[in-house]
Design a protein around this motif. Structure first.
Motif, PDB file in Angstrom:
ATOM      1  N   ALA A 101      15.895  53.452  31.623  1.00 21.40           N
ATOM      2  CA  ALA A 101      16.959  52.516  32.012  1.00 21.40           C
ATOM      3  C   ALA A 101      17.402  51.751  30.766  1.00 21.40           C
ATOM      4  N   PRO A 102      18.624  51.987  30.285  1.00 19.38           N
ATOM      5  CA  PRO A 102      19.064  51.316  29.057  1.00 19.38           C
ATOM      6  C   PRO A 102      19.114  49.803  29.237  1.00 19.38           C
ATOM      7  N   SER A 103      18.762  49.089  28.185  1.00 21.77           N
ATOM      8  CA  SER A 103      18.855  47.636  28.175  1.00 21.77           C
ATOM      9  C   SER A 103      19.191  47.196  26.760  1.00 21.77           C
ATOM     10  N   PRO A 104      19.928  46.103  26.610  1.00 16.13           N
ATOM     11  CA  PRO A 104      20.264  45.643  25.261  1.00 16.13           C
ATOM     12  C   PRO A 104      19.010  45.387  24.434  1.00 16.13           C
ATOM     13  N   GLY A 105      19.002  45.908  23.224  1.00 13.66           N
ATOM     14  CA  GLY A 105      17.893  45.686  22.314  1.00 13.66           C
ATOM     15  C   GLY A 105      16.612  46.412  22.671  1.00 13.66           C
ATOM     16  N   MET A 106      16.704  47.466  23.481  1.00  9.85           N
ATOM     17  CA  MET A 106      15.466  48.160  23.865  1.00  9.85           C
ATOM     18  C   MET A 106      14.789  48.740  22.624  1.00  9.85           C
ATOM     19  N   GLN A 107      13.471  48.649  22.630  1.00 17.78           N
ATOM     20  CA  GLN A 107      12.669  49.024  21.468  1.00 17.78           C
ATOM     21  C   GLN A 107      12.425  50.524  21.447  1.00 17.78           C
ATOM     22  N   LEU A 108      13.441  51.235  21.019  1.00  9.42           N
ATOM     23  CA  LEU A 108      13.361  52.684  20.921  1.00  9.42           C
ATOM     24  C   LEU A 108      14.210  53.123  19.744  1.00  9.42           C
ATOM     25  N   GLY A 109      13.737  54.124  19.019  1.00 10.29           N
ATOM     26  CA  GLY A 109      14.492  54.605  17.866  1.00 10.29           C
ATOM     27  C   GLY A 109      15.710  55.392  18.306  1.00 10.29           C
ATOM     28  N   LEU A 110      16.853  54.729  18.317  1.00 10.37           N
ATOM     29  CA  LEU A 110      18.114  55.345  18.745  1.00 10.37           C
ATOM     30  C   LEU A 110      19.107  55.326  17.596  1.00 10.37           C
ATOM     31  N   PRO A 111      19.874  56.390  17.370  1.00  6.91           N
ATOM     32  CA  PRO A 111      20.972  56.313  16.405  1.00  6.91           C
ATOM     33  C   PRO A 111      21.971  55.242  16.827  1.00  6.91           C
ATOM     34  N   ALA A 112      22.567  54.584  15.857  1.00  7.40           N
ATOM     35  CA  ALA A 112      23.471  53.469  16.159  1.00  7.40           C
ATOM     36  C   ALA A 112      24.588  53.844  17.127  1.00  7.40           C
ATOM     37  N   PRO A 113      25.289  54.974  16.962  1.00  9.90           N
ATOM     38  CA  PRO A 113      26.377  55.271  17.913  1.00  9.90           C
ATOM     39  C   PRO A 113      25.872  55.549  19.323  1.00  9.90           C
ATOM     40  N   ILE A 114      24.639  56.077  19.464  1.00 10.21           N
ATOM     41  CA  ILE A 114      24.080  56.320  20.794  1.00 10.21           C
ATOM     42  C   ILE A 114      23.722  54.993  21.449  1.00 10.21           C
ATOM     43  N   ARG A 115      23.157  54.078  20.676  1.00  9.86           N
ATOM     44  CA  ARG A 115      22.848  52.751  21.209  1.00  9.86           C
ATOM     45  C   ARG A 115      24.123  52.053  21.664  1.00  9.86           C
ATOM     46  N   THR A 116      25.173  52.132  20.860  1.00 11.08           N
ATOM     47  CA  THR A 116      26.448  51.509  21.222  1.00 11.08           C
ATOM     48  C   THR A 116      27.009  52.121  22.501  1.00 11.08           C
ATOM     49  N   LEU A 117      26.948  53.440  22.608  1.00 12.68           N
ATOM     50  CA  LEU A 117      27.442  54.122  23.807  1.00 12.68           C
ATOM     51  C   LEU A 117      26.683  53.669  25.045  1.00 12.68           C
ATOM     52  N   LEU A 118      25.358  53.608  24.961  1.00 12.95           N
ATOM     53  CA  LEU A 118      24.558  53.210  26.113  1.00 12.95           C
ATOM     54  C   LEU A 118      24.779  51.746  26.474  1.00 12.95           C
ATOM     55  N   ASP A 119      24.931  50.892  25.449  1.00 14.29           N
ATOM     56  CA  ASP A 119      25.172  49.473  25.721  1.00 14.29           C
ATOM     57  C   ASP A 119      26.475  49.255  26.471  1.00 14.29           C
ATOM     58  N   SER A 120      27.488  50.061  26.152  1.00 14.45           N
ATOM     59  CA  SER A 120      28.802  49.874  26.774  1.00 14.45           C
ATOM     60  C   SER A 120      28.944  50.594  28.107  1.00 14.45           C
ATOM     61  N   LEU A 121      28.026  51.479  28.397  1.00 13.38           N
ATOM     62  CA  LEU A 121      28.171  52.345  29.559  1.00 13.38           C
ATOM     63  C   LEU A 121      28.163  51.566  30.863  1.00 13.38           C
ATOM     64  N   SER A 122      27.233  50.628  31.016  1.00 12.52           N
ATOM     65  CA  SER A 122      27.108  49.915  32.289  1.00 12.52           C
ATOM     66  C   SER A 122      28.300  49.016  32.548  1.00 12.52           C
ATOM     67  N   GLU A 123      28.935  48.520  31.482  1.00 11.56           N
ATOM     68  CA  GLU A 123      30.098  47.654  31.661  1.00 11.56           C
ATOM     69  C   GLU A 123      31.339  48.441  32.042  1.00 11.56           C
ATOM     70  N   SER A 124      31.575  49.565  31.355  1.00  8.58           N
ATOM     71  CA  SER A 124      32.810  50.317  31.570  1.00  8.58           C
ATOM     72  C   SER A 124      32.700  51.328  32.706  1.00  8.58           C
ATOM     73  N   TYR A 125      31.492  51.831  32.935  1.00  9.46           N
ATOM     74  CA  TYR A 125      31.308  52.878  33.935  1.00  9.46           C
ATOM     75  C   TYR A 125      30.132  52.510  34.829  1.00  9.46           C
ATOM     76  N   PRO A 126      30.358  51.653  35.829  1.00 13.46           N
ATOM     77  CA  PRO A 126      29.259  51.261  36.703  1.00 13.46           C
ATOM     78  C   PRO A 126      28.646  52.473  37.385  1.00 13.46           C
ATOM     79  N   LYS A 127      27.432  52.282  37.849  1.00 16.13           N
ATOM     80  CA  LYS A 127      26.618  53.414  38.327  1.00 16.13           C
ATOM     81  C   LYS A 127      27.249  54.137  39.508  1.00 16.13           C
ATOM     82  N   ASP A 128      28.021  53.430  40.323  1.00 14.23           N
ATOM     83  CA  ASP A 128      28.568  54.079  41.505  1.00 14.23           C
ATOM     84  C   ASP A 128      29.939  54.714  41.282  1.00 14.23           C
ATOM     85  N   SER A 129      30.402  54.774  39.997  1.00 12.16           N
ATOM     86  CA  SER A 129      31.691  55.425  39.720  1.00 12.16           C
ATOM     87  C   SER A 129      31.455  56.871  39.375  1.00 12.16           C
ATOM     88  N   PRO A 130      32.416  57.779  39.704  1.00 13.44           N
ATOM     89  CA  PRO A 130      32.241  59.184  39.399  1.00 13.44           C
ATOM     90  C   PRO A 130      32.433  59.444  37.923  1.00 13.44           C
TER      91      PRO A 130
END
Length: 358
Positions: A329-358
């Motif tokens: 479950a992605p969370s801001p600042g999660m302690q995992l080695g992620l490439p910067a663009p992947i972290r940015t994508l995951l951080d923005s995902l919940s805001e722009s594409y909520p879980k119940d959207s297709p």
């Protein structure tokens, strides 16, 4: 001190140099902590001071000593490094710390040959460690110093070529003083970073301008000689964002070779058509939609990524049982080695594409 270059540079440093950087904090004996100097030197490769400072502070807050670094797991180290890029630096740092614990009593060795034998430490980094932490007379030749010396002495030719680099090392050796070596080392780096900059150098503020060949001959835009330009290729990829009904994303650890080696990232496919097959090997699928594409620039190529969101999937049994795959479950600042663009994508995902959207 007989070298006028060093004398002028140190007088300038006393008035304008940076002496409040977090890795310059003195130890009880008045020197600098070799671990902090080493960490800063590695972070500053290909990266500016302003960018490095928050990463450095977070790193030493979590791993304050060399032994702490050696005993940390790789995910912790890569998570602290995430966003700095050039992740091989972090893996070398980790491996070198483990070697120091095993072979050097949990400290960085003071002998130049022993330092050079550690992973990721070259001649300039070793010189910076010994000069700044112990005041020993060793020259450095990072990118800023190469630029300063190439302009000051009028050295033509690609600084990456062995013959040109050898000449620059000779100049660096000659100018490095036996006294105040730590200050001189910081001073010449500061001069390149703040005055003798790559573009639009502030020559009128330079303490060694009177004898600078590039300023005298109008060559500041030509020196150092730039590398011959070559076309940067672009590689296409489709990134698969598999999100289950609990909001967890499938992440997979990349292999030991190539860019982002050892980091956690998204599954990839060569095309949107192949994306369905790759995704179907990991989960039962429903609908999918394309997310905004992005381009990430590496040193030797550009990555054009087209992310696809497969939402409300049902993970297939056994996928998360693999050591190199996790539903997280992605969370801001999660302690995992992620490439910067992947972290940015995951951080923005919940805001722009909520879980119940297709």
């Amino acid at each position: 001190m007989s070298d006028q270059f060093a004398e002028r540079l140190l007088r300038w440093f006393d008035r304008h140099g940076r002496r409040d950087l977090p890795w310059q904090q003195p130890t009880p004996d008045g020197g600098r902590d070799a671990y902090r100097v080493w960490l800063s030197e590695v972070m500053l490769q290909q990266t500016q001071v302003a960018t490095v400072i928050p990463y450095f502070n977070r790193f030493v807050e979590t791993l304050p000593t060399l032994r702490d670094l050696a005993e940390a797991d790789e995910d912790t180290v890569l998570a602290l490094w995430s966003g700095l890029g050039y992740y091989r630096r972090a893996r070398f740092l980790h491996a070198a710390a483990q070697r120091c614990v095993a072979e050097h009593g949990s400290t960085l060795p003071r002998a130049i040959d022993a330092l050079l034998a550690l992973p990721g430490i070259g001649r300039s980094t070793a010189g910076a460690i010994l000069a700044q932490s112990h005041g020993l007379r060793f020259p450095i030749l990072d990118g800023n110093v190469k630029r300063v010396l190439a302009r000051y002495h009028g050295v033509h030719g690609d600084p990456g070529k062995s013959t040109v680099e050898k000449l620059l090392w000779e100049h660096a050796e000659r100018h490095t003083p036996a006294q105040r070596t730590a200050d001189y080392t910081q001073a010449i780096m500061d001069l390149g970073a703040t005055v003798c900059t790559r573009s639009q150098p502030r020559c009128d503020d330079c303490p060694v301008r009177e004898d600078c060949v590039a300023r005298r001959d109008g060559l500041t835009t030509e020196l150092p000689t730039p590398k011959p330009g070559k076309r940067t290729p672009t590689r296409q990829t489709v990134m698969l964002v598999l999100r289950d009904t609990e909001g967890r994303i499938l992440l997979e650890r990349r292999g030991p070779q190539g860019v982002w080696a050892g980091l956690w990232s998204l599954p990839e496919a060569a095309s949107p058509e192949e994306a369905w097959r790759v995704a179907g090997q990991r989960a039962r699928l429903g609908d999918a939609c394309a997310l905004p594409s992005f381009i990430h620039v590496f040193s030797h190529y550009k990555l054009a990524a087209e992310p696809w969101l497969f939402d409300c999937v049902a993970p297939l049994a056994g996928v998360a049982d693999q050591a190199e795959a996790r539903w997280i479950a992605p969370s801001p600042g999660m302690q995992l080695g992620l490439p910067a663009p992947i972290r940015t994508l995951l951080d923005s995902l919940s805001e722009s594409y909520p879980k119940d959207s297709p």
